[in-house]
Design an enzyme around this catalytic site. Structure first.
Site, PDB file in Angstrom:
ATOM      1  N   ASP A 156       0.865  -1.203   0.090  1.00 62.96           N
ATOM      2  CA  ASP A 156       0.047  -0.008   0.118  1.00 62.96           C
ATOM      3  C   ASP A 156       0.896   1.233  -0.019  1.00 62.96           C
ATOM      4  O   ASP A 156       1.840   1.319   0.656  1.00 62.96           O
ATOM      5  CB  ASP A 156      -0.763   0.147   1.316  1.00 62.96           C
ATOM      6  N   HIS A 229      -8.324  -0.446  -9.355  1.00 67.91           N
ATOM      7  CA  HIS A 229      -8.046   0.515  -8.257  1.00 67.91           C
ATOM      8  C   HIS A 229      -7.029   1.540  -8.623  1.00 67.91           C
ATOM      9  O   HIS A 229      -7.219   2.631  -8.314  1.00 67.91           O
ATOM     10  CB  HIS A 229      -7.869  -0.183  -6.973  1.00 67.91           C
TER      11      HIS A 229
END
Length: 364
Positions: A156, A229
């Site tokens: 992330d 995403h």
């Protein structure tokens, strides 16, 4: 805040550009309705550096830092005569399938450190100082998960700006000079359906995220049958310029309660960038092509804050007065001539915000 070598300076308030930490606490509060509630909170914020030093000096290697952000309603109470240009409450986003709620909050404390106990101790002392003048509406303790992965198994924050690009992306610039050095902050708490996510094959997970799971390599967006995403979270303006945001997301969870999630926190010098990213995720671009990650990650909170620069935090009390407020203390007079006695009751040139004082070193 960073030093000349590029290393983070420990024990400092409003360190928006501090690097990812091993531990973090995300604390959202509301302030009581009375003037004495506001005054008490102002006093605590005035000594935020002192409180950080109280805990941080016990282990300099823990690199304790804290950023405080103000919601729009709270900002107007602290500073009724001046507001950052884009600051407003979180705007809920409703797509055809998923919804991003607005849950609000007056204050956000983003507490970061390399040790969980240091973050815990600072939060404990902070809440003790604030006392009954505030109410906790959300509290999340995050942790670094292996090599900065989320609980879905993917790295992330790969697209975070670095070096000289960081300040340009995360901090307000010359377009709003009164608030230069501050940052807009959007936070959301997402809860994951790990059973459903883990039932997918790795290839399908990678298609949804837009990166490979093992080595974090970007997939070719040109071959996407539907925006990933990664693609939807990439913001390009009408002139073709890409705008980054600084993410400091953290996993959190309680396995015994079946709770697994990601706390999203994004810093930007321009709030519209974060808002457009959420529109693209929840509505889709084109509409109807929402971020498929939302099929497995549900947003349960949403709030917007403004984190002023440290200098502006120091001057918070001054912002509560109108420029022509007759109750404002007069400017300090020039030192008297040696042959003249010093006038009695000379006005205090202080800011009236407590014991927070300017320290040597750079500020964001």
């Amino acid at each position: 805040m960073t030093g000349a070598s590029g290393d983070r300076v420990p024990i400092d308030a409003q360190s928006v550009d501090a690097p990812l930490s091993r531990s973090a606490v995300f604390l959202t509060l509301t302030i009581g309705p009375d003037d004495d509630d506001l005054a008490a909170v102002r006093d605590v914020l005035g000594d935020l550096d002192g409180l950080l030093k109280t805990v941080g000096f016990r282990d300099l290697g823990a690199h304790l830092s804290c950023v405080v952000g103000f919601g729009a309603t709270a900002w107007d109470r602290f500073s009724p005569f001046a507001r950052p240009a884009e600051l407003h409450p979180f705007r809920p986003v409703s797509g055809a399938v998923h919804h991003a709620p607005s849950t609000g909050g007056d204050l956000l404390f983003h507490i970061r450190g390399e040790r969980t106990d240091v973050c815990f101790e600072f939060e404990r002392l902070l809440l003790a100082a604030l006392g009954e003048h505030v109410r906790v509406v959300d509290e999340v303790a995050g942790f670094r998960y292996f090599d900065t992965r989320d609980l879905l198994g993917f790295v992330d924050g790969t697209a975070n700006p670095v070096a000289q690009d960081l300040a340009a992306s995360a901090l307000v610039g010359d377009d709003d000079p009164q608030w230069a050095g501050g940052s807009y902050v959007v936070v959301q708490k997402y809860l994951h359906d790990l059973d459903a996510w883990n039932a997918l094959g790795t290839d399908e997970q990678e298609r949804i995220i837009g990166r490979s799971k093992s080595d974090n390599v970007e997939r070719d967006s040109a071959t996407e049958a539907r925006p990933s995403h990664k693609t939807l979270a990439t913001i390009v303006d009408d002139e073709g310029v890409e705008h980054d945001v600084l993410r400091d997301n953290m996993p959190f969870g309680r396995p015994g309660s079946g709770e697994y999630g990601t706390y999203f926190i994004g810093y930007s010098g321009q709030l519209w960038v974060l808002e457009r990213m959420l529109d693209r995720m929840f509505i889709g671009d084109p509409p109807g092509t929402h971020d498929r990650l939302l099929d497995f990650s549900r947003a349960v909170t949403g709030a917007t804050f403004f984190a002023p620069s440290r200098d502006r935090l120091l001057g918070l009390a001054d912002l509560a007065r109108a420029p022509s407020d007759p109750s404002a203390p007069p400017e300090p007079s020039a030192p008297p001539e040696p042959s003249r006695p010093t006038p009695p009751d000379a006005p205090d040139p202080g800011l009236g915000i407590g014991s927070l004082r300017r320290t040597e070193g750079p500020t964001p």
